[in-house]
Enzyme design. Structure first.
Site, mmCIF file in Angstrom:
data_model
loop_
_atom_site.group_PDB
_atom_site.id
_atom_site.type_symbol
_atom_site.label_atom_id
_atom_site.label_comp_id
_atom_site.label_asym_id
_atom_site.label_seq_id
_atom_site.Cartn_x
_atom_site.Cartn_y
_atom_site.Cartn_z
ATOM 1 N N ASN A 32 0.805 -1.222 0.000
ATOM 2 C CA ASN A 32 0.000 0.000 0.000
ATOM 3 C C ASN A 32 0.833 1.263 0.000
ATOM 4 O O ASN A 32 0.295 2.362 -0.124
ATOM 5 C CB ASN A 32 -0.982 -0.003 1.189
ATOM 6 N N ARG A 102 -7.509 -1.156 -7.668
ATOM 7 C CA ARG A 102 -8.084 -0.055 -6.887
ATOM 8 C C ARG A 102 -7.093 1.109 -6.747
ATOM 9 O O ARG A 102 -7.469 2.275 -6.826
ATOM 10 C CB ARG A 102 -8.471 -0.609 -5.504
ATOM 11 N N ASP A 126 -10.035 -5.422 -4.853
ATOM 12 C CA ASP A 126 -10.852 -6.309 -4.015
ATOM 13 C C ASP A 126 -12.313 -5.929 -4.068
ATOM 14 O O ASP A 126 -12.656 -4.766 -4.120
ATOM 15 C CB ASP A 126 -10.439 -6.172 -2.545
HETATM 16 C C1 UD1 Z 1 -6.657 1.430 1.645
HETATM 17 C C2 UD1 Z 1 -5.853 0.160 1.463
HETATM 18 C C3 UD1 Z 1 -6.609 -1.048 1.962
HETATM 19 C C4 UD1 Z 1 -7.080 -0.828 3.387
HETATM 20 C C5 UD1 Z 1 -7.818 0.495 3.519
HETATM 21 C C6 UD1 Z 1 -8.199 0.826 4.954
HETATM 22 C C7 UD1 Z 1 -4.558 0.636 -0.526
HETATM 23 C C8 UD1 Z 1 -4.292 0.289 -1.949
HETATM 24 N N1 UD1 Z 1 -5.563 -0.021 0.044
HETATM 25 O O1 UD1 Z 1 -7.807 1.297 0.829
HETATM 26 O O2 UD1 Z 1 -5.736 -2.185 1.899
HETATM 27 O O3 UD1 Z 1 -7.951 -1.883 3.752
HETATM 28 O O4 UD1 Z 1 -7.007 1.567 3.019
HETATM 29 O O5 UD1 Z 1 -7.066 0.801 5.771
HETATM 30 O O6 UD1 Z 1 -3.877 1.433 0.087
HETATM 31 N N2 UD1 Z 1 -14.780 5.642 1.545
HETATM 32 C C9 UD1 Z 1 -15.854 6.411 1.126
HETATM 33 N N3 UD1 Z 1 -15.629 7.448 0.262
HETATM 34 C C10 UD1 Z 1 -14.375 7.729 -0.199
HETATM 35 C C11 UD1 Z 1 -13.283 6.951 0.231
HETATM 36 C C12 UD1 Z 1 -13.513 5.907 1.111
HETATM 37 O O7 UD1 Z 1 -16.995 6.177 1.515
HETATM 38 O O8 UD1 Z 1 -14.220 8.686 -0.998
HETATM 39 C C13 UD1 Z 1 -15.017 4.502 2.457
HETATM 40 C C14 UD1 Z 1 -14.735 3.168 1.764
HETATM 41 O O9 UD1 Z 1 -15.854 2.699 1.036
HETATM 42 C C15 UD1 Z 1 -14.399 2.299 2.936
HETATM 43 C C16 UD1 Z 1 -13.685 3.254 3.900
HETATM 44 O O10 UD1 Z 1 -14.088 4.560 3.512
HETATM 45 O O11 UD1 Z 1 -15.549 1.802 3.569
HETATM 46 C C17 UD1 Z 1 -12.189 3.128 3.902
HETATM 47 O O12 UD1 Z 1 -11.677 3.458 2.655
HETATM 48 P P1 UD1 Z 1 -10.207 4.039 2.444
HETATM 49 O O13 UD1 Z 1 -9.597 4.391 3.768
HETATM 50 O O14 UD1 Z 1 -10.291 5.095 1.410
HETATM 51 O O15 UD1 Z 1 -9.444 2.771 1.894
HETATM 52 P P2 UD1 Z 1 -8.708 2.588 0.509
HETATM 53 O O16 UD1 Z 1 -7.806 3.749 0.239
HETATM 54 O O17 UD1 Z 1 -9.676 2.152 -0.535
#
Ligand code: UD1
Length: 431
Positions: A32, A102, A126
């Site tokens: 990540n 992603r 995922d």
């Molecule tokens: C990153 C990691 C993943 C990890 C996650 C949480 C990478 C490639 N992946 O994913 O392995 O599990 O952090 O530690 O770094 N959300 C919204 N709106 C947004 C953005 C996020 O609703 O604009 C929600 C998502 O649907 C989810 C939650 O916030 O339920 C966490 O998402 P986020 O922290 O953004 O994770 P990722 O960056 O996708």
């Protein structure tokens, strides 16, 4: 463009349980972090040289995404290095590679910061939860960008970004990274409140500073970024993968083993190590190593939260460990709504787990028995393999291309510390 083929979707792991893991395993740079450091090359008007790049399937896919954007990418998997040059990046990424990963959404912020325009397919990766990008887009809009939605794609346009005060609804990892990268090239200061502060974000911010960015508050929930005119060359070592380390720690504890894990920062794993100790595991911390020795496992309660909370990416593996602990443990999932889909696989192995909304109660210890499991995502596939290490008989983990996305040399590393696990390729598996 040379697009890396999809990994064979039907490869599987065959695991025969009952062997305590013993020995030393040396791990990789963080998935990540590496993927975001690669995306950050879009901001550099020089060369970005990365070391400790993990040999995982997502890295060549990210390289393809960047090549599609006109970035020169040289990967040397043997040396765990990558060299990237984005002299004149394009703004419209071809959909094929983008939709497979992603992390490709991490190109949005740097691309808008550098070129004022970006169009990307909506991201893949995922299948856990909704994984929206509304926070990314709202933050970019606050900095003066316009968002246009196309079928399956998003376009962001800006005639020069300006600094803004942004308070995130939720400390999203991806949104924080995109907004920081965009803000490095905005006019004036951007304040991001309720920012995510995962070690991989800190790694990205520190590399950006080494490239010439001005960022205060790294590691805190309040980041202040003062835009600059240009970012330059950098050579950077990817931080260690705390999730990979936590996975091997749980494998060692689960099998009654004694394993030294090298290339790990114990300070990135404070809460997981607290929980392992509370569960009866003996943990010895070195400067960049951990020794994990089995103890008598006891139930613990765990709640997943953004860093420094317990990582959602270790929750399935911990749940496997807790099936072997004495008493009833409770696990609460706050980050991804469908992360408990893995529970049904564990229950088919004999686990006693009850789910109610985002809580799960795990009663142990139970004897797991081998069966065929779906590796639903990268962490579920790893957790299924761990379950196989203590199950009776043979466990088959299907769809291991998900595991390949996040774990370098998973089978050889597990075998090197005594696991009886092998990878069965498509042809042999189907014969
Ligand atoms: C990153 C990691 C993943 C990890 C996650 C949480 C990478 C490639 N992946 O994913 O392995 O599990 O952090 O530690 O770094 N959300 C919204 N709106 C947004 C953005 C996020 O609703 O604009 C929600 C998502 O649907 C989810 C939650 O916030 O339920 C966490 O998402 P986020 O922290 O953004 O994770 P990722 O960056 O996708």
């Amino acid at each position: 463009m040379n697009v890396t083929p999809h990994p064979a979707p039907t490869d599987r792991f065959v695991v025969r349980g009952g062997h305590p893991l013993r020995g030393t395993v040396r791990l990789s740079g963080a998935k990540n972090s590496a993927l975001k450091l690669m995306a950050a090359s879009l901001l550099s008007e020089g060369t970005v040289e990365l070391t400790a790049v993990p040999r995982i399937a997502d890295v060549p896919v990210m390289a393809d995404v960047l090549r599609g954007l006109g970035v020169e990418v040289e990967l040397d998997p043997a040396g765990e290095t990558a060299r990237l040059r984005a002299d004149d990046p394009a703004w419209h990424a071809p959909a094929d590679a983008v939709s497979r990963i992603r992390a490709s959404i991490s190109c949005l912020g740097p691309l808008v910061g550098r070129t004022g325009r970006a169009r990307l397919a909506l991201p893949g990766g995922d299948r856990i939860g909704a994984r929206a990008i509304d926070l990314h887009l709202r933050g970019l809009q606050a900095m003066g960008a316009t968002v246009v939605e196309h079928p399956g794609e998003v376009e962001v346009l800006a005639d020069g970004l300006h600094g803004a005060a942004i308070t995130l609804d939720f400390p999203s990892v991806g949104a924080t990274e995109n907004l920081v990268m965009a803000a490095t090239r905005a006019d004036g200061a951007t304040l991001i409140e309720n920012a995510a502060r995962e070690p991989e974000i800190q790694d990205l911010c520190r590399m950006l500073v080494a490239m010439g960015a001005r960022i205060d508050g790294i590691g805190s929930p309040n980041l202040e970024i003062e835009g600059v005119d240009r970012l330059g060359s950098v050579t950077w070592e990817t931080c260690p993968d705390r999730i990979e380390a936590g996975t091997y720690a749980m494998a060692a504890a689960l099998t009654g083993g004694d394993v030294v894990i090298e290339r790990v920062r114990p300070t990135d794993l404070t809460l997981p190590l607290i929980k392992l100790r509370a569960a009866g595991v003996i943990v010895e911390e070195g400067a960049d190593s951990l020794r994990i020795k089995a103890g008598d496992l006891e139930a613990v309660d765990v709640v997943t939260l953004p860093y420094p909370g317990f990582p959602t990416d270790l929750q399935p593996q911990l749940m496997v460990l807790l099936t072997q602990a004495q008493g009833t443990s409770r696990c609460t999932e706050n980050v991804f709504e469908s992360r408990f889909s893995f529970v049904q696989e564990l229950v088919r192995m004999g686990a006693d787990i009850e789910v109610d909304g985002h809580h799960a109660w795990i009663r142990g210890p139970v004897r797991l028995h081998g069966t065929t499991l779906a590796g639903l995502d990268v962490r579920a596939g790893a957790a299924g393999t761990l379950a196989g290490l203590v199950a009776s008989g043979e466990t088959i983990v299907r769809d291991v291309h998900h595991v390949d996305r996040g774990y370098a040399d998973f089978v050889p590393r597990l075998r090197s510390i005594g696991a009886d696990v092998e990878r069965v390729p498509t042809d042999a598996a189907d014969a």
